[in-house]
Design a protein around this motif. Structure first.
Motif, mmCIF file in Angstrom:
data_model
loop_
_atom_site.group_PDB
_atom_site.id
_atom_site.type_symbol
_atom_site.label_atom_id
_atom_site.label_comp_id
_atom_site.label_asym_id
_atom_site.label_seq_id
_atom_site.Cartn_x
_atom_site.Cartn_y
_atom_site.Cartn_z
ATOM 1 N N THR A 192 70.300 -69.884 -76.744
ATOM 2 C CA THR A 192 69.166 -70.608 -76.168
ATOM 3 C C THR A 192 69.092 -70.402 -74.660
ATOM 4 O O THR A 192 68.031 -70.074 -74.120
ATOM 5 C CB THR A 192 69.278 -72.113 -76.494
ATOM 6 N N ARG A 193 70.217 -70.577 -73.988
ATOM 7 C CA ARG A 193 70.241 -70.418 -72.523
ATOM 8 C C ARG A 193 69.998 -68.971 -72.110
ATOM 9 O O ARG A 193 69.286 -68.704 -71.143
ATOM 10 C CB ARG A 193 71.573 -70.920 -71.963
ATOM 11 N N SER A 216 66.923 -67.580 -69.803
ATOM 12 C CA SER A 216 67.184 -66.848 -68.560
ATOM 13 C C SER A 216 66.597 -65.444 -68.619
ATOM 14 O O SER A 216 66.060 -64.940 -67.633
ATOM 15 C CB SER A 216 68.686 -66.762 -68.290
ATOM 16 N N GLN A 242 75.251 -67.198 -65.257
ATOM 17 C CA GLN A 242 75.185 -68.000 -66.473
ATOM 18 C C GLN A 242 76.010 -67.365 -67.587
ATOM 19 O O GLN A 242 76.789 -68.042 -68.261
ATOM 20 C CB GLN A 242 73.740 -68.160 -66.917
#
Length: 185
Positions: A72-73, A77, A121
């Motif tokens: 998801t992240r 991004s 990230q």
């Protein structure tokens, strides 16, 4: 969210302790370390304990994040990077051939920032095994692409063909690595 170390002396009169506590609440995955009887210069007053705390924080492996959260992240991004790349490309094309390096740098900053945030990230996920290898390939490729993007603002006209060829190669490598990571997630 990138893990963040926040440190302060408990008797800091220039920056109240409440500010450090507020920062800790506002920054996800942050850790507050307090030094009793130390003021604003706690870095010098308690140099050895501060050095050990920083070293421990920096060498501590990131806590693993579930594959669902990673995906998801990562996808969010990646979407920001794609949007920034499209904007960057359109703005570069709109510049006249006599654009200054400062103008190019201004256009380049959001794209380079999006690339760097994606890299940070990915490194914060705490992935292991094959997934870690895939992330490492993406981060390495994205770092090369970031260097290319930032180099544009200082590249002279005669060097543009070389820069463009290198940039295209690095962009292709980054896209390939990103596609592999997307499949792995």
């Amino acid at each position: 969210m990138i893990p963040t170390l926040i440190a302060d002396g408990t008797v800091d009169r220039l920056d109240p302790l409440s500010n450090s506590r507020t920062l800790t609440k506002l920054i996800p995955r942050s850790r507050l370390v307090l030094y009793p009887d130390a003021g604003h210069a706690f870095l010098f007053q308690d140099a050895t304990p501060v050095a050990f705390a920083i070293d421990a924080f920096l060498t501590e492996p990131p806590k693993a994040v579930s594959a669902t959260v990673m995906r998801t992240r990562f996808l969010a991004s990646e979407a920001r990077v794609i949007t920034a790349a499209k904007t960057w490309d359109a703005q570069l094309k709109a510049l006249h051939s006599v654009a200054t390096s400062a103008q190019v740098a201004t256009i380049t900053r959001p794209y380079a920032t999006a690339l760097t945030q994606l890299e940070q990230q990915l490194l914060s996920f705490g992935a292991t095994g094959r997934l870690r290898a895939d992330i490492t390939r993406v981060v390495t490729a994205e770092e090369n692409l970031t260097d290319d993007v930032l180099a544009l603002s200082v590249t002279t006209r005669p060097n543009l063909p070389t820069w463009e060829a290198t940039s295209k190669t690095d962009a292709t490598t980054a896209q390939t690595a990103t596609a592999a990571l997307r499949r792995a997630l």
